[in-house]
Design a protein around this motif. Structure first.
Motif, PDB file in Angstrom:
ATOM      1  N   PHE A 174       0.817  -1.210   0.000  1.00 45.82           N
ATOM      2  CA  PHE A 174       0.000   0.000   0.000  1.00 45.82           C
ATOM      3  C   PHE A 174       0.849   1.257   0.000  1.00 45.82           C
ATOM      4  N   ALA A 178       1.008   4.197  -3.080  1.00 45.32           N
ATOM      5  CA  ALA A 178       1.049   5.655  -2.968  1.00 45.32           C
ATOM      6  C   ALA A 178       2.203   6.224  -3.788  1.00 45.32           C
ATOM      7  N   GLN A 179       3.299   5.465  -3.815  1.00 40.44           N
ATOM      8  CA  GLN A 179       4.460   5.898  -4.579  1.00 40.44           C
ATOM      9  C   GLN A 179       4.138   5.892  -6.086  1.00 40.44           C
ATOM     10  N   ALA A 183       2.952  10.193  -4.709  1.00 40.12           N
ATOM     11  CA  ALA A 183       2.827  10.861  -3.413  1.00 40.12           C
ATOM     12  C   ALA A 183       4.200  11.265  -2.871  1.00 40.12           C
ATOM     13  N   SER A 184       4.215  12.380  -2.110  1.00 39.99           N
ATOM     14  CA  SER A 184       5.478  12.834  -1.524  1.00 39.99           C
ATOM     15  C   SER A 184       5.820  11.974  -0.313  1.00 39.99           C
ATOM     16  N   ASP A 185       7.098  12.047   0.088  1.00 41.74           N
ATOM     17  CA  ASP A 185       7.546  11.275   1.249  1.00 41.74           C
ATOM     18  C   ASP A 185       6.725  11.615   2.491  1.00 41.74           C
ATOM     19  N   ARG A 187       3.777  12.786   2.730  1.00 36.77           N
ATOM     20  CA  ARG A 187       2.421  12.252   2.638  1.00 36.77           C
ATOM     21  C   ARG A 187       2.397  10.755   2.930  1.00 36.77           C
ATOM     22  N   ILE A 188       3.393  10.066   2.404  1.00 40.95           N
ATOM     23  CA  ILE A 188       3.433   8.623   2.639  1.00 40.95           C
ATOM     24  C   ILE A 188       3.627   8.334   4.127  1.00 40.95           C
ATOM     25  N   HIS A 191       0.242   9.742   6.046  1.00 40.89           N
ATOM     26  CA  HIS A 191      -1.038   9.107   5.720  1.00 40.89           C
ATOM     27  C   HIS A 191      -0.989   7.592   5.716  1.00 40.89           C
ATOM     28  N   GLU A 192       0.125   7.048   5.287  1.00 38.22           N
ATOM     29  CA  GLU A 192       0.149   5.603   5.104  1.00 38.22           C
ATOM     30  C   GLU A 192       0.885   4.868   6.227  1.00 38.22           C
ATOM     31  N   PRO A 195      -0.117   5.840  10.766  1.00 41.37           N
ATOM     32  CA  PRO A 195      -1.350   5.246  11.308  1.00 41.37           C
ATOM     33  C   PRO A 195      -1.246   3.739  11.518  1.00 41.37           C
ATOM     34  N   ASN A 196      -0.424   3.093  10.716  1.00 41.74           N
ATOM     35  CA  ASN A 196      -0.278   1.650  10.872  1.00 41.74           C
ATOM     36  C   ASN A 196       0.710   1.262  11.956  1.00 41.74           C
TER      37      ASN A 196
END
Lengths: 283, 331, 334
Positions: A174, A178-179, A183-185, A187-188, A191-192, A195-196
């Motif tokens: 996932f 995003a990559q 997506a920018s670093d 943001r990754i 957002h990604e 949270p995990n």
């Protein structure tokens, strides 16, 4: 940052009775320490020489009095405030630092990540208590300085946890997705990845509160921490040493308070670990 | 194939108790396995095929959340009832198992030769030297080239196919009467899968063991099975010898499964969309009422298939089917 | 037909190991691949683990930096394009993953997942376009509020496809998109991909090891072995007249759900050689039943052996068996 405790996670957590006990105790302790003093007819610093060494349950003072006739319950509550404030704020500062260092090191890897993590390892090499005492000898004792000192010795494990999580999560599909989208670093990461990694971070945070409370008690017990007459559980214990045989409750009560708070946070941490780990299948 | 079956499973049910309620993983499953025969157990995720194998090996967690009922008679002895020490002797002895993932099933810190020798010593009274000899013989038997030299290799030195051969060598160390192979080729490449299937067939000819081969791959079934048991939603839905099952499936699920796999002969023909089975594999926590397959079934009759649960009935002397309409559909 | 993607002598070597006293070695994941993906076709890239098929897909999407060679997308050289320069191209090329669970962020709802391309590329019209994309892949509006773990495997893969297609890309790289799905669900997703390809005019690079699915879905097939292409042909030609012994073996090993189609299986001996230390000549020579000394001397070039049919085997004098051979399908085993 949402905790997003799903319904089954919550049930799993509640089933963990010790964790529920821990959580309840923490809530009660917090309420008691912060609201209790307003309800109590005694002040924690009022000296009453006529009533020195009153044993618990022997009069107006429910938990007795100390060598200066100060109400033990009021002192325990005020000491608890100090302990909990130190515990939570030191944890928060340590977490922020640890997440930042860990996320940067884990995401970028390379020489920057290596340098950051070797620094973490180097700091971890010092036994915490010596590091703490050495630093405490350099600054003037007080609430703020003790918080910063404890935070400075407790961010490393979080950094390691976050680094490991981010490093493995960034390879996950996932994050790759995003990559692929450009997506920018940042943001990754935001957002990604983070949270995990919430579950282990929350667990570490809980355990770190317990650790901070314990460290504050050590340092205050050794006389480098919170200074009398402001009570803390640590300096109350320190005080009680000489009356150990004549007035044992002076030592037993703050000792119990520390044990109760620390074990409660540890139980809570263990419970959260189980509840937030999606791989833990409920039984 | 004569005499009594080597394995006779009767009314096996496995239930898991979870916070979402009871999950019936396997419901009232009965089948027999003859000596020297290969029974393929086919199913998708949630069909209960792997739980069945774990239940037979008594490898399910032993706590109150798992309930196993029924009988599994291995040469007359009930695997589900005998005490654990006795089961330990049977496991890896008279009944043995090969798993899907050969890497996680091997101990990464011990050379493969020593692991096989250890398996040999667990069940046979051999000294270390003799066990090592036997391990070398077994590794050679499963087709590991220069077996004697590979004895001291660690699992990570070996390819996936070679590791699966080591697992098979360990499973065969005591001449099991029954081998349970749970998706043993699923993690392997096709050319390696062909090697392992070929190996299993040759070993079976040689040792006469019976094999329960668990898989989701119908191509593999066609390759290896004598008889097929199709599972869906924790139940046996069809049971038949290989050729009749493939040429004339009776249960709509089996038929749909067979049709949905693209045929090699039609490669490049673009014969339109594949005849897919609509819908999703049922969630074992929310099994549909009546026939578990009815929500996806092209032949289901409202008011009939969703009302009464069909029983597994004999279609002829060798076949069983669980479908209310199989007679009409076969006509 | 024009090519949407052109690969020329593409190489990707990964440095591995190497320490104070050990020389760094190179894993030659892709070692000189020349291939065109034509506009509007489904080209399948077939191979076993370690063949480099996934690496080719990731290189085209520029998720990794090629070692040398060139990648052109719609005529533009993107081999060494920087991140910022790639960004506008990203909307034109997308990826569908193998594992429909790992490729969806477990903490996001379906709506947020499918909308993420819009957010990243700074586009508006979020909600309506998400719903449209969900309907396009056969999901319903109420699925938007779900989390991935609440969906079945097939539904998750549909979400992954919706995310990949919401920006209407021209190229879709589908990396083993059905191999993690249940058998009865695979056909649904294959049908969906074929339908969407027609509807949206997609070009698809379909990466797979499953020859029966590949035979159904592709216009052309490229077979890889140890970082190199060994055969490229139209689907029917490849199945009917394979020209490389590795293709023959792969076709022969593919399990066919027909108990009567017991052709003489060609069981290859041994394993794929290590990409760390590939043999000097034809990488397949060690397992090939037709290998000559000449095969081990130099890597055979990929050359045209029939119109539109390329093979990297020097032996023109051999007859290879095919799953479509008359009679071969009914030869009894043994």
């Amino acid at each position: 940052m949402s905790l997003a405790l799903s319904a089954p996670a919550f049930r799993r957590f509640r089933r963990h009775r010790l964790a529920a006990f821990g959580a309840a105790t923490i809530v009660l302790l917090t309420l008691g320490c912060f609201l209790g003093p307003f309800l109590l007819p005694f002040d924690d610093t009022t000296i009453d020489v006529m009533n020195r060494f009153a044993p618990p349950l022997s009069g107006a003072h429910v938990l007795g009095t100390d060598e200066l006739g100060r109400d033990m319950l009021a002192r325990l509550m005020m000491g608890g405030r100090v302990s909990l404030i130190v515990g939570f704020t030191a944890m928060a500062i340590g977490m922020a630092l640890g997440i930042l260092v860990g996320a940067v090191a884990g995401f970028h890897g390379g020489w920057l990540g290596a340098a950051l993590m070797r620094f973490v390892d180097a700091v971890l090499c010092f036994p915490t208590i010596f590091l703490l005492l050495a630093l405490a000898a350099l600054v003037s004792p007080g609430l703020l300085s003790i918080i910063i000192l404890i935070a400075a010795t407790s961010w490393m494990d979080v950094a390691r946890i976050v680094e490991g999580q981010v490093k493995s999560l960034r390879e996950r599909d996932f994050a790759v997705a995003a990559q692929v989208l450009g997506a920018s670093d940042a943001r990754i990461i935001v957002h990604e990845l983070v949270p995990n990694a919430v579950a282990p971070i929350v667990v570490a945070a809980t355990l770190n509160v317990a650790r901070a409370i314990l460290l504050e008690s050590y340092v205050s017990f050794l006389g480098y921490g919170i200074q009398p007459p402001v009570p803390s559980w640590g300096n109350m214990l320190n005080n009680a040493q000489i009356y150990l045989t004549s007035a044992p409750w002076l030592a037993i009560l703050p000792g119990l308070a520390i044990t109760l708070a620390v074990t409660s946070f540890n139980f809570l941490g263990d419970g959260l670990r189980d509840a937030l780990d999606p791989r833990m299948r409920a039984r | 194939m004569s005499g009594a079956p080597i394995l006779d499973v009767r009314n096996l049910s496995v239930r898991f108790r979870t916070e979402g309620g009871d999950v019936p993983a396997v419901s009232d499953l009965s089948f027999t396995l003859d000596r020297g025969e290969t029974l393929a157990v086919v199913g998708e995720s949630g069909s209960g095929k792997s739980v069945t194998s774990l239940a037979l090996m008594r490898l399910l967690p032993k706590d109150s959340a798992v309930t196993v009922t029924g009988q599994a008679l291995l040469e007359g002895r009930d695997l589900l009832a005998i005490p654990e020490p006795e089961m330990r002797k049977l496991r890896g002895g008279a009944i043995s198992m090969v798993f899907q993932e050969p890497m996680t099933s091997l101990n990464p810190t011990t050379p493969v030769g020593a692991q096989v020798a250890e398996a040999v010593q667990l069940h046979r009274d051999l000294d270390r030297r003799a066990a090592r000899e036997e391990a070398a013989r077994l590794l050679d038997l499963v087709g590991i080239p220069a077996a004697r030299q590979r004895m001291d290799d660690y699992p990570h030195h070996l390819s996936g196919g070679m590791r699966q051969r080591v697992m098979i060598a360990m499973a065969l160390s005591c001449d099991p009467g029954v081998l349970i192979a749970d998706e043993p080729t699923t993690a392997l490449d096709v050319t390696i899968q062909a090697q392992i299937l070929d190996l299993l067939k040759r070993l079976q000819e040689r040792t006469g063991m019976a094999v329960v081969f668990i898989t989701h791959n119908l191509g593999v079934v066609a390759e290896i099975a004598d008889r097929v048991l199709v599972m869906y939603g924790g139940r046996a839905v069809e049971q038949a010898p290989l050729r009749p099952l493939f040429s004339r499936p009776l249960m709509p699920y089996t038929a749909g499964l067979l049709r949905s796999v693209p045929r090699m002969e039609l490669a490049g023909r673009r014969a339109g969309p594949l005849p897919a089975i609509p819908g999703n594999v049922p969630d074992p926590r929310h099994m549909p009422p009546g026939c578990v397959f009815h929500p996806r079934c092209a032949h289901h009759q409202p008011g009939r298939c969703d009302a009464a649960a069909p029983v597994l009935e004999a279609a002829d002397e060798a076949r069983e089917v669980r479908c209310l309409r199989w007679r009409e559909l076969a006509a | 037909m024009t090519a949407l993607v052109e690969l020329r002598e593409l190489r990707k070597w990964f440095p591995v190991g190497g320490g104070l006293f050990r020389r760094k070695q190179q894993v030659k994941a892709i070692d000189g691949v020349t291939l065109d993906i034509r506009r509007g076709e489904i080209l399948s890239l077939v191979g076993e683990s370690g063949s480099g098929k996934t690496t080719v897909g990731r290189a085209i999407l520029r998720l990794l930096e090629p070692t040398n060679g060139t990648i052109r997308f719609d005529g533009q050289d993107i081999t060494h394009l920087g991140r910022a320069a790639m960004r506008p191209l990203r909307r034109r090329m997308q990826l569908v993953f193998q594992d429909p669970f790992a490729s969806l962020n477990p903490r996001h709802t379906v709506e947020r997942i499918v909308a993420s391309p819009l957010a990243i590329q700074g586009e508006s019209g979020g909600r309506e376009r998400v719903m449209e994309a969900l309907e396009m892949v056969g999901l319903q509006r109420h699925h938007a509020a779900r989390y991935p773990h609440e969906l079945s495997g097939g539904q998750r893969q549909r979400v992954g496809i919706a995310r990949a297609l919401i920006l209407r890309p021209e190229l879709l790289v589908a990396d083993e998109p059905v191999s993690a799905l249940d058998v009865s669900i695979q056909a649904q997703v294959v049908n969906l991909l074929l339908e969407l390809k027609e509807r949206l005019g997609l070009t698809i690079l379909f990466i797979s090891h499953d020859l029966s699915v590949v035979g159904h879905i592709s216009d052309r097939i490229a077979v890889m072995y140890l970082g190199r292409l060994v055969e490229v042909a139209e689907t029917r030609d490849l199945f009917r007249t394979p020209r490389h012994p590795y293709t023959e073996a792969l076709l022969s090993a593919a399990p066919d759900p027909d108990p009567d189609a017991r052709r003489r299986r060609i069981i290859l001996q041994g394993d794929i050689p290590s990409p760390l230390d590939p043999p000097p000549g034809c990488a397949f020579a060690g397992r090939c039943r037709f290998a000559l000394d000449a095969c081990r001397a130099a890597p055979p070039p990929l050359r045209q052996v029939a119109p539109g049919h390329l093979s990297a085997c020097i032996r023109d004098d051999i007859h290879l068996q095919s799953p479509l051979d008359e009679g071969a399908t009914h030869v009894p085993a043994g």
